[in-house]
Structure formats: C-alpha cells, structure tokens
Design an enzyme around this catalytic site. Structure first.
Site, PDB file in Angstrom:
ATOM      1  N   GLY A  53      41.910  28.600   5.582  1.00 31.98           N
ATOM      2  CA  GLY A  53      42.749  27.496   5.123  1.00 31.98           C
ATOM      3  C   GLY A  53      42.295  26.197   5.758  1.00 31.98           C
ATOM      4  N   GLY A  54      43.028  25.752   6.775  1.00 33.57           N
ATOM      5  CA  GLY A  54      42.789  24.445   7.399  1.00 33.57           C
ATOM      6  C   GLY A  54      41.324  24.120   7.670  1.00 33.57           C
ATOM      7  CD  GLU A  79      45.504  34.551   3.995  1.00 34.67           C
ATOM      8  OE1 GLU A  79      44.542  33.840   4.289  1.00 34.67           O
ATOM      9  OE2 GLU A  79      46.466  34.130   3.344  1.00 34.67           O
ATOM     10  CD  GLU A 103      50.523  28.797   2.501  1.00 32.69           C
ATOM     11  OE1 GLU A 103      49.884  28.303   1.553  1.00 32.69           O
ATOM     12  OE2 GLU A 103      50.098  28.792   3.677  1.00 32.69           O
ATOM     13  CB  SER A 145      44.618  30.514  12.974  1.00 32.06           C
ATOM     14  OG  SER A 145      45.886  29.914  12.721  1.00 32.06           O
ATOM     15  N   GLY A 165      48.084  28.967   9.709  1.00 29.12           N
ATOM     16  CA  GLY A 165      48.377  27.585  10.056  1.00 29.12           C
ATOM     17  C   GLY A 165      48.990  27.403  11.428  1.00 29.12           C
ATOM     18  CG  ASN A 220      44.009  28.836  -0.116  1.00 25.57           C
ATOM     19  OD1 ASN A 220      44.123  27.954  -0.976  1.00 25.57           O
ATOM     20  ND2 ASN A 220      45.025  29.612   0.243  1.00 25.57           N
ATOM     21  CD1 TRP A 221      39.268  24.240  -0.385  1.00 29.09           C
ATOM     22  CD2 TRP A 221      39.234  22.442  -1.710  1.00 29.09           C
ATOM     23  NE1 TRP A 221      37.961  23.893  -0.595  1.00 29.09           N
ATOM     24  CE2 TRP A 221      37.906  22.798  -1.406  1.00 29.09           C
ATOM     25  CE3 TRP A 221      39.454  21.340  -2.537  1.00 29.09           C
ATOM     26  CZ2 TRP A 221      36.809  22.090  -1.896  1.00 29.09           C
ATOM     27  CZ3 TRP A 221      38.370  20.627  -3.031  1.00 29.09           C
ATOM     28  CH2 TRP A 221      37.057  21.003  -2.708  1.00 29.09           C
ATOM     29  CE  LYS A 222      46.630  27.852   3.158  1.00 30.26           C
ATOM     30  NZ  LYS A 222      47.411  28.244   4.312  1.00 30.26           N
ATOM     31  CG  HIS A 272      48.479  32.461   0.072  1.00 24.35           C
ATOM     32  ND1 HIS A 272      49.440  31.917   0.903  1.00 24.35           N
ATOM     33  CD2 HIS A 272      47.302  32.336   0.719  1.00 24.35           C
ATOM     34  CE1 HIS A 272      48.836  31.477   2.010  1.00 24.35           C
ATOM     35  NE2 HIS A 272      47.539  31.719   1.920  1.00 24.35           N
TER      36      HIS A 272
HETATM   37  P1  13P Z   1      44.838  28.729   7.913  1.00 23.21           P
HETATM   38  O1  13P Z   1      43.359  29.046   8.015  1.00 23.21           O
HETATM   39  O2  13P Z   1      45.127  27.272   7.833  1.00 23.21           O
HETATM   40  O3  13P Z   1      45.618  29.446   8.955  1.00 23.21           O
HETATM   41  O4  13P Z   1      45.323  29.327   6.494  1.00 23.21           O
HETATM   42  C1  13P Z   1      45.021  30.620   6.163  1.00 23.21           C
HETATM   43  C2  13P Z   1      45.376  30.862   4.749  1.00 23.21           C
HETATM   44  O5  13P Z   1      46.533  30.903   4.398  1.00 23.21           O
HETATM   45  C3  13P Z   1      44.272  31.022   3.800  1.00 23.21           C
HETATM   46  O6  13P Z   1      44.729  31.485   2.564  1.00 23.21           O
END
Ligand code: 13P
Length: 256
Positions: free
Chosen positions: A235-236, A168, A98, A214, A174, A9-11, A96
């Site tokens: 994510g990251g 999640e 977020e 994470s 994050g 997930n590149w966000k 998600h």
């Molecule tokens: P991180 O891997 O940066 O913690 O993000 C997880 C995430 O929200 C994937 O959708």
C-alpha cells in the site's frame, strides 16, 4: 519455484495525470526483468492514463481494486469485469479488508466477484486476514480459512490456476507494524494446507500467496527470504517510486 509477484495497491490516491507521472518515475528506476511479475492497481479513474503511460506490451501489468459481479445494468457507481478488461487490466483485487470493513463486503459477494473475474479472464487477487482482536483470541487460522472457504468454494483447479491469495492482517495495514516473517509464514502455510485439503497438492503448490501490511524497503528482503511468501501487496510504500522500486528490486533479485 513460484515467480514472485509484487502488487502496488494505490487505494484512493493519484489522479489520472498524477498516475502517469508516478509511472514514468517508477519506470526510470526499475529495469524490466523476467524474474518477477509487477502489477499496479490505480483507482478506476486512473486506469486509462496508467495504461497509456505503461505503453503497449509493457512488462508491468494493471489491476483494478474492485469490480461488480454483474456484466452491466442498473448498478450505479459500479464497474464490471468487461469494462476492466477493455482497459487492459489483467488482475483485480477482491475482498480487500477496507472493502470488507468500510463497505460491508461479505464472502458471499466476494465469491461472486471472484467468479465474475474468472469468467472474464481477469486474475483475482483475493485478500484475507484477521483483525487484532481475532489474532489475540487465537482465531487467525479459523478466520482466514472461513474467508477462503466463503470466497473460493466450488471453484475448479483450473479456476484456481489464475487466482492469487493475499494474506493481509488488518492490524498490519497502514500501521507501520508489519507481521514478522514468522507470523506471515505460519498463516501462509495454513492457507496452502487449506488449498491442498480442499483441492489437491498441485493446486496448493502452484498458487501464489502474497503478504500485505506495512511492507517497506526495509522488511521486504526478510519477508522474501521465506519460500512460503511469494511476493507482496504493497500500500503506502508503492506511492513512493524509490521505495517501490527497491521492493520490486528485492523480488527481482530473490534467490531461487
Ligand atoms: P500498507 O502497505 O499501507 O500497510 O497497505 C497494505 C494494503 O492494504 C495493500 O492492499
């Protein structure tokens, strides 16, 4: 055995041209393999260049990070399922945390999004997870169950055949503080039990449940060591081609 699924997930990261470069870098590092499914979820604006960089019949698939439930119309700033299908998206992330916390998404609308995705042949990746306060209050299972209920109620077993669930925990996203494998497994088991109670054991044992929060090259092996965890929503670490290639590699070489 469910086939592992790794989703990046590149966000809100990467322009269209940066997306093409990242995909080139990634492809140099990851061999094609039938042992795991790999999905990239760039921002809407990079989907077309990502598709072109992947090329036709790529073994890596595309996801969008969100969609609107209506097919078209006066919904400024929104994108429909058919628009995503037209860009060769196969999956779409829905609900998600977020989107829930920063943009006020509620289960009622998440359910509409899941249904719109299914109606247009997109596989929804439904995200659920508790906050730290909810975990500390011992409410993890009830929060996750309520989210599942609110988003999936009324779906048929056939609908659920293409749904993926991503657990999640919000406190792990994050933060560098991933859930332990044990913590994730406990919730994954309760999700599977919820599916069995609400539908049937075949549906419950077929659905893929991913862990997100994470995930790194350092913890992926431990997470995938449990057969309750069918993959990861990353994510990251997916923005770094070396890290993401290592995570994909762990899924590709997972012991059956
Ligand atoms: P991180 O891997 O940066 O913690 O993000 C997880 C995430 O929200 C994937 O959708």
């Amino acid at each position: 055995m469910r086939r592992p699924l790794i989703i990046g997930n590149w966000k809100m990261n990467k322009t269209a041209s940066e997306a093409a470069a990242l995909i080139r870098d990634l492809r140099e590092r990851v061999p094609a393999s039938p042992n795991a499914d790999v999905v990239l979820a760039p921002p809407f604006t990079a989907l077309e260049s990502a598709r072109n960089a992947l090329g036709p019949s790529s073994w890596i698939s595309l996801a969008a990070q969100n969609l609107h439930w209506e097919t078209h119309g006066a919904f400024t700033g929104e994108v429909s399922a058919s628009m995503l299908r037209d860009l060769d998206c196969r999956y779409v992330i829905v609900g998600h945390s977020e989107r829930r916390t920063l943009f006020g998404e509620r289960d009622e609308n998440i359910q509409k999004k899941v249904r719109a995705a299914l109606m247009h042949g997109l596989s929804p990746i439904l995200c659920v997870g508790e906050s730290l306060a909810e975990r500390e209050a011992g409410r993890t299972e009830s929060v996750v169950t309520a989210q599942l209920n609110g988003s999936l109620a009324g779906l048929t077993t056939q609908d659920l055949a293409t749904v993926t669930i991503a657990y999640e925990p919000i406190w792990a996203i994050g933060t560098g503080r991933a859930a332990t494998t044990e913590q994730a497994v406990t919730v994954h088991r309760s999700i599977r039990l919820f599916m069995e109670t609400g539908w049937d054991s075949q549906t419950a044992s077929a659905i893929r449940i991913l862990y997100g929060g994470s995930v790194t090259p350092q913890n992926i092996e431990s997470l995938l060591a449990s057969d309750a965890i069918d993959g990861a929503l990353v994510g990251g670490a997916c923005l770094d081609p070396d890290s993401f290639a290592t995570i994909i590699g762990a899924a590709q070489t997972r012991r059956a």
